[in-house]
Design an enzyme around this catalytic site. Structure first.
Site, PDB file in Angstrom:
ATOM      1  N   ASP A  13      -3.315   2.726   6.972  1.00 27.89           N
ATOM      2  CA  ASP A  13      -3.696   1.347   7.323  1.00 27.89           C
ATOM      3  C   ASP A  13      -5.111   0.997   6.873  1.00 27.89           C
ATOM      4  O   ASP A  13      -5.812   0.229   7.534  1.00 27.89           O
ATOM      5  CB  ASP A  13      -3.561   1.113   8.843  1.00 27.89           C
ATOM      6  CG  ASP A  13      -2.204   1.543   9.346  1.00 27.89           C
ATOM      7  OD1 ASP A  13      -1.219   1.186   8.696  1.00 27.89           O
ATOM      8  OD2 ASP A  13      -2.131   2.240  10.374  1.00 27.89           O
ATOM      9  N   LYS A  16      -4.596  -0.484   1.691  1.00 26.02           N
ATOM     10  CA  LYS A  16      -4.198  -0.108   0.321  1.00 26.02           C
ATOM     11  C   LYS A  16      -3.454  -1.253  -0.360  1.00 26.02           C
ATOM     12  O   LYS A  16      -3.626  -1.484  -1.552  1.00 26.02           O
ATOM     13  CB  LYS A  16      -3.279   1.123   0.353  1.00 26.02           C
ATOM     14  CG  LYS A  16      -3.958   2.380   0.864  1.00 26.02           C
ATOM     15  CD  LYS A  16      -2.998   3.545   0.902  1.00 26.02           C
ATOM     16  CE  LYS A  16      -1.967   3.461   1.988  1.00 26.02           C
ATOM     17  NZ  LYS A  16      -2.459   3.613   3.356  1.00 26.02           N
ATOM     18  N   GLY A  40       3.680   0.205   5.819  1.00 32.08           N
ATOM     19  CA  GLY A  40       3.654  -1.247   5.915  1.00 32.08           C
ATOM     20  C   GLY A  40       2.465  -1.745   5.129  1.00 32.08           C
ATOM     21  O   GLY A  40       1.329  -1.562   5.542  1.00 32.08           O
ATOM     22  N   HIS A  41       2.709  -2.300   3.964  1.00 33.04           N
ATOM     23  CA  HIS A  41       1.623  -2.803   3.131  1.00 33.04           C
ATOM     24  C   HIS A  41       1.586  -4.326   3.207  1.00 33.04           C
ATOM     25  O   HIS A  41       2.540  -4.997   2.845  1.00 33.04           O
ATOM     26  CB  HIS A  41       1.787  -2.337   1.677  1.00 33.04           C
ATOM     27  CG  HIS A  41       1.555  -0.865   1.530  1.00 33.04           C
ATOM     28  ND1 HIS A  41       1.850  -0.165   0.402  1.00 33.04           N
ATOM     29  CD2 HIS A  41       1.050   0.038   2.394  1.00 33.04           C
ATOM     30  CE1 HIS A  41       1.524   1.115   0.576  1.00 33.04           C
ATOM     31  NE2 HIS A  41       1.048   1.249   1.784  1.00 33.04           N
ATOM     32  N   GLN A 224       0.819   5.779   3.931  1.00 32.56           N
ATOM     33  CA  GLN A 224       0.141   6.507   5.016  1.00 32.56           C
ATOM     34  C   GLN A 224      -1.283   6.896   4.567  1.00 32.56           C
ATOM     35  O   GLN A 224      -1.855   6.199   3.767  1.00 32.56           O
ATOM     36  CB  GLN A 224       0.943   7.736   5.473  1.00 32.56           C
ATOM     37  CG  GLN A 224       2.226   7.389   6.226  1.00 32.56           C
ATOM     38  CD  GLN A 224       3.404   7.112   5.313  1.00 32.56           C
ATOM     39  OE1 GLN A 224       3.673   7.856   4.397  1.00 32.56           O
ATOM     40  NE2 GLN A 224       4.113   6.038   5.560  1.00 32.56           N
TER      41      GLN A 224
END
Ligand code: IMP
Length: 425
Positions: A13, A16, A40-41, A224
């Protein structure tokens, strides 16, 4: 542009998605190499917010080819939902997304096992995303997993699915006391997915190596973070894949000699979602303040993230195990209102001060962080357009971090929008 790996240098988080979104226009391919839809991007483009879990965020850039490598675990239901979401927003996916034949497939029994194992661990739970990631990688390593190429071969799918259910159903019924899965139902569901996913399946190792041979450039999108890496993270409070830079080679079939640069994404403070030790966690008041200001809620599960001071031991560990060439600092603006800011430079445990991140979880859990305190800048940095225009104390904070890490900060982000980023060249 050279072939670049982007990794999260803390517990994930770090932002990225935003950095990949900035670098994607300069590359030809954007590739995911590990993890699955536990990631989750988030990418904000004007008024549109995209949260991608499985498909590389390069898909938001016209003409870029996106690859899901062999090191990724793919939940076909989640994949198809993500494709539908993108297409509904006018993003063309067909002909731009390819998935490795060797990527392993997540089944409902993986998700269920993930949930049951966590429940059984009670207070010792890992705090997984319950997406079936760990159980799917367990099958991969145990050599009983079902890969995309297997899903597409009716005879192999039947054979492997039957063998998996013969092994797993007794675990559900006898150990956990819940019902197992019907072969007929799962087979029908996954045959349906196979028909819809077939068009994306490729030998992506050939695709990527051919691309490199013809001077195309690749952006490897890590998911991650380093401290969640199964080898180099805070084991057992980790994910089940290699989130570190080495994973880019094994997770795609592109040799390490073809990778030119590794960039670490570092949040200006630290966050962690899920269980596990976190030495620099803020006191409750500050935690809530930073969580709200930084929007620190998991993009996949919505869980509130724990927040804390910048931990130089964590990021120095990252510099080492990833061979980081450069660093990008994100979310500097979240610290704008603080009067003073701490940086952790050591862990004190049983009369000894550790300067390198220890592998003993007992030390990480029970240590007293050693801090250096710096004055805050108490100025809104959200509109700052260049490094030189940063408040003096913000520059001092970044310069000190740079010195502690021995690695150059090349980019700074001060907000969600693509435009709130400037370089430090
Ligand atoms: P799993 O990957 O679902 O097995 O979860 C293992 C650990 O990794 C848990 O602590 C999760 O909260 C954490 N985790 C997994 N994916 C992410 C991510 O994308 N960002 C931050 N933490 C994650």
């Amino acid at each position: 542009m050279p072939n670049v790996v982007i990794i999260g240098a803390q517990w994930g988080d770090e932002g990225k998605g935003k950095v990949i979104d900035i670098l994607a226009p300069k590359s030809d391919f954007v590739v995911r190499y590990q993890g699955g839809n536990n990631a989750g991007h988030t990418v904000v483009i004007g008024k549109d917010k995209f949260v991608l879990h499985l498909i590389p965020s390069g898909i938001l850039h016209k003409g870029k080819i996106c690859v899901i490598g062999n090191g990724v675990v793919v939940d076909p239901k989640a994949l198809l939902e993500e494709i539908a979401m993108l297409e509904a927003k006018g993003v063309k996916v067909d002909g731009r997304l390819f998935i490795s034949n060797e990527a392993h497939i997540i089944f409902p029994y993986h998700r269920k096992l993930d949930e049951l194992k966590e429940k059984a661990k009670k207070k010792k739970k890992i705090g997984t995303t319950k997406k079936g990631i760990g159980p799917c990688y367990s099958d991969k390593v145990a050599r009983s997993g079902i890969r995309l190429i297997d899903l597409l071969n009716d005879r192999v799918l039947k054979e492997k699915l039957k063998a998996n259910l013969a092994e797993k159903n007794p675990i559900f019924t006898k150990i956990y006391g819940v019902s197992g899965y019907s072969f007929k139902t799962l087979y029908k569901e996954y045959k349906g997915y196979a028909a819809r996913i077939k068009r994306y399946a490729r030998d992506t190792t050939v695709l990527l190596n051919d691309a490199i041979a013809s001077k195309k450039s690749i952006l490897f999108e890590g998911a991650q973070g380093t401290l969640l890496d199964v080898d180099h993270g805070t084991y057992p409070f980790v994910t089940s894949s290699n989130a570190t830079a080495g994973g880019a080679a094994t997770g795609t079939g592109v040799g390490p000699s073809k990778i030119d640069k590794v960039i670490g994404i570092v949040k200006a403070y630290t966050t962690r979602v899920g269980e596990g030790p976190f030495p620099t966690q803020f006191d409750p008041d500050l935690l809530e303040k930073i969580r709200q200001k930084g929007g620190e809620f998991g993009a996949t599960t919505g869980r509130p993230r724990r927040c804390g001071w910048f931990d130089a031991l964590v990021v120095r560990h990252s510099v080492r195990v990833n061979g980081l060439d450069e660093i990008v600092i994100t979310k500097l603006d979240v610290l704008d209102e603080l009067k003073s800011i701490k940086i952790c430079t050591g862990y004190r445990y049983k009369a000894k001060t550790y300067r390198d991140f220890p592998s003993d979880i007992e030390i990480i859990k029970n240590c007293e962080p050693v801090y250096v305190t710096m004055p805050g800048w108490m100025t809104d940095t959200g509109k700052v357009k260049s490094y030189s225009r940063l408040p003096v104390n913000a520059k001092k904070y970044l310069d000190y971090i740079q010195k502690l890490l021995g690695t150059k900060i090349v980019l700074v982000s001060v907000g969600c929008d693509r435009k709130q980023t400037f370089s430090n060249r």
